[in-house]
Scaffold this motif. Sequence first.
Motif, PDB file in Angstrom:
ATOM      1  N   PRO A 224       0.813  -1.235   0.000  1.00 15.74           N
ATOM      2  CA  PRO A 224       0.000   0.000   0.000  1.00 15.74           C
ATOM      3  C   PRO A 224       0.837   1.271   0.000  1.00 15.74           C
ATOM      4  O   PRO A 224       0.320   2.344  -0.338  1.00 15.74           O
ATOM      5  N   ALA A 225       2.125   1.158   0.351  1.00 16.47           N
ATOM      6  CA  ALA A 225       2.964   2.353   0.384  1.00 16.47           C
ATOM      7  C   ALA A 225       3.559   2.705  -0.977  1.00 16.47           C
ATOM      8  O   ALA A 225       3.998   3.842  -1.170  1.00 16.47           O
ATOM      9  N   THR A 226       3.567   1.753  -1.908  1.00 13.24           N
ATOM     10  CA  THR A 226       4.288   1.997  -3.166  1.00 13.24           C
ATOM     11  C   THR A 226       3.484   1.674  -4.419  1.00 13.24           C
ATOM     12  O   THR A 226       3.999   1.811  -5.525  1.00 13.24           O
ATOM     13  N   MET A 227       2.234   1.273  -4.257  1.00 16.58           N
ATOM     14  CA  MET A 227       1.385   0.966  -5.402  1.00 16.58           C
ATOM     15  C   MET A 227       0.113   1.799  -5.353  1.00 16.58           C
ATOM     16  O   MET A 227      -0.374   2.127  -4.256  1.00 16.58           O
ATOM     17  N   PRO A 228      -0.464   2.131  -6.507  1.00 12.44           N
ATOM     18  CA  PRO A 228      -1.735   2.859  -6.499  1.00 12.44           C
ATOM     19  C   PRO A 228      -2.846   1.990  -5.915  1.00 12.44           C
ATOM     20  O   PRO A 228      -2.782   0.748  -5.978  1.00 12.44           O
ATOM     21  N   PRO A 229      -3.876   2.609  -5.324  1.00  9.71           N
ATOM     22  CA  PRO A 229      -4.909   1.853  -4.605  1.00  9.71           C
ATOM     23  C   PRO A 229      -5.559   0.749  -5.429  1.00  9.71           C
ATOM     24  O   PRO A 229      -5.854  -0.330  -4.903  1.00  9.71           O
ATOM     25  N   GLU A 230      -5.809   0.993  -6.723  1.00  8.12           N
ATOM     26  CA  GLU A 230      -6.474  -0.036  -7.522  1.00  8.12           C
ATOM     27  C   GLU A 230      -5.603  -1.271  -7.714  1.00  8.12           C
ATOM     28  O   GLU A 230      -6.105  -2.398  -7.789  1.00  8.12           O
ATOM     29  N   LYS A 231      -4.275  -1.083  -7.756  1.00  5.72           N
ATOM     30  CA  LYS A 231      -3.373  -2.234  -7.856  1.00  5.72           C
ATOM     31  C   LYS A 231      -3.278  -2.978  -6.530  1.00  5.72           C
ATOM     32  O   LYS A 231      -3.116  -4.196  -6.500  1.00  5.72           O
ATOM     33  N   VAL A 232      -3.389  -2.243  -5.437  1.00  2.00           N
ATOM     34  CA  VAL A 232      -3.399  -2.877  -4.122  1.00  2.00           C
ATOM     35  C   VAL A 232      -4.595  -3.825  -4.009  1.00  2.00           C
ATOM     36  O   VAL A 232      -4.484  -4.950  -3.511  1.00  2.00           O
ATOM     37  N   GLU A 233      -5.746  -3.368  -4.489  1.00  2.00           N
ATOM     38  CA  GLU A 233      -6.978  -4.159  -4.375  1.00  2.00           C
ATOM     39  C   GLU A 233      -6.884  -5.470  -5.142  1.00  2.00           C
ATOM     40  O   GLU A 233      -7.421  -6.501  -4.713  1.00  2.00           O
ATOM     41  N   SER A 234      -6.196  -5.460  -6.284  1.00  2.00           N
ATOM     42  CA  SER A 234      -6.085  -6.677  -7.099  1.00  2.00           C
ATOM     43  C   SER A 234      -4.780  -7.426  -6.860  1.00  2.00           C
ATOM     44  O   SER A 234      -4.536  -8.469  -7.485  1.00  2.00           O
ATOM     45  N   PHE A 235      -3.950  -6.944  -5.945  1.00  2.00           N
ATOM     46  CA  PHE A 235      -2.614  -7.491  -5.730  1.00  2.00           C
ATOM     47  C   PHE A 235      -2.669  -8.984  -5.388  1.00  2.00           C
ATOM     48  O   PHE A 235      -3.389  -9.404  -4.493  1.00  2.00           O
ATOM     49  N   GLY A 236      -1.897  -9.770  -6.132  1.00  2.00           N
ATOM     50  CA  GLY A 236      -1.742 -11.188  -5.851  1.00  2.00           C
ATOM     51  C   GLY A 236      -2.826 -12.091  -6.379  1.00  2.00           C
ATOM     52  O   GLY A 236      -2.732 -13.316  -6.252  1.00  2.00           O
ATOM     53  N   LYS A 237      -3.856 -11.537  -7.014  1.00  2.00           N
ATOM     54  CA  LYS A 237      -4.977 -12.371  -7.429  1.00  2.00           C
ATOM     55  C   LYS A 237      -4.750 -13.052  -8.778  1.00  2.00           C
ATOM     56  O   LYS A 237      -5.572 -13.857  -9.207  1.00  2.00           O
ATOM     57  N   ASP A 238      -3.610 -12.748  -9.422  1.00  4.22           N
ATOM     58  CA  ASP A 238      -3.347 -13.339 -10.730  1.00  4.22           C
ATOM     59  C   ASP A 238      -2.424 -14.553 -10.662  1.00  4.22           C
ATOM     60  O   ASP A 238      -2.064 -15.114 -11.685  1.00  4.22           O
ATOM     61  N   VAL A 239      -2.035 -14.984  -9.462  1.00  2.00           N
ATOM     62  CA  VAL A 239      -1.205 -16.189  -9.354  1.00  2.00           C
ATOM     63  C   VAL A 239      -2.106 -17.414  -9.265  1.00  2.00           C
ATOM     64  O   VAL A 239      -3.308 -17.297  -8.954  1.00  2.00           O
ATOM     65  N   PRO A 240      -1.584 -18.616  -9.544  1.00  2.00           N
ATOM     66  CA  PRO A 240      -2.433 -19.810  -9.522  1.00  2.00           C
ATOM     67  C   PRO A 240      -3.181 -20.034  -8.204  1.00  2.00           C
ATOM     68  O   PRO A 240      -4.317 -20.516  -8.221  1.00  2.00           O
ATOM     69  N   LEU A 241      -2.575 -19.689  -7.067  1.00  2.00           N
ATOM     70  CA  LEU A 241      -3.281 -19.863  -5.801  1.00  2.00           C
ATOM     71  C   LEU A 241      -4.301 -18.765  -5.540  1.00  2.00           C
ATOM     72  O   LEU A 241      -5.073 -18.842  -4.589  1.00  2.00           O
TER      73      LEU A 241
END
Length: 279
Positions: A224-241
């Motif tokens: 949250p300190a280095t990414m825009p809010p919309e990227k924070v919300e989707s962060f990590g959801k594109d990995v297989p798990l």
Amino acid sequence: MNQPAQQQDVPGVQSEMTPRPDCGEESYRGSGRLEGKSAVITGGDSGIGRAVAIAFAREGADVLISYLNEDEDAKDTARLVEEAGRKAVLVGGDLSKAQHCRELIAKAVSEFGKVDVLVSNAAYQMSHESLDEISEEEWDYTLDTNISALFHLAKAAVPHMPAGGSIIGSSSVNSDMPSPSLAPYAATKAAIANFTASLAQMLGSKGIRANSVAPGPVWTPLIPATMPPEKVESFGKDVPLGRPAQPAELAPVYVLLASDEGSYISGARIAVTGGNPIL
């Protein structure tokens, strides 16, 4: 895990994150793997560094916790180390400065008499969409904090590391799958993997091992300190798990690499990526 859009100022504070990262405060159980060892952990106030500090202490190690200026987070980590019955030493300061790196190791030696384990984990990143947005000052600061600090710390620590010592660098899946929006950070993470592989060959005759850990997306204050809010919300959801890791899920790998059980693991880069392949 679902994390809402959120933003913090750099370097970020764990206590203000929603949800709070799980650093193993309630879950990690030690079994004496690091009994009698001493460790230096940079970025030990929060995120992966806090999870590693908790795990190391519960495995029997005394810990020096290096951090920038996140005093309250650092105090929380120190309390958790001390509750495990181990010594905690807090040292704040800027790792982009070579002299601070040397002073950090000197403090560890004065407190512990040796450095068995060096975990170079502190990092800086910032998200940019074009090369023009990256200033020369930011480029230099990112390299100084992420990779030059590892060099200065290792050079200072090695004379005080006994045989069986371990150097661990925090690399990243970005080391060979670089995100264009994190170009300076990604370059340093590749350098960390490469430099630790060099150290493994250079220091093997001393009985000192060197490895790196390559995490995928991990829920830490850096996000949250280095990414825009919309990227924070989707962060990590594109990995297989389908989710980012919790810092507690990284700690066991650092324990293995620090412990005598990992005595023949050197020159490795251990991927913890939630299913994304790493070359």
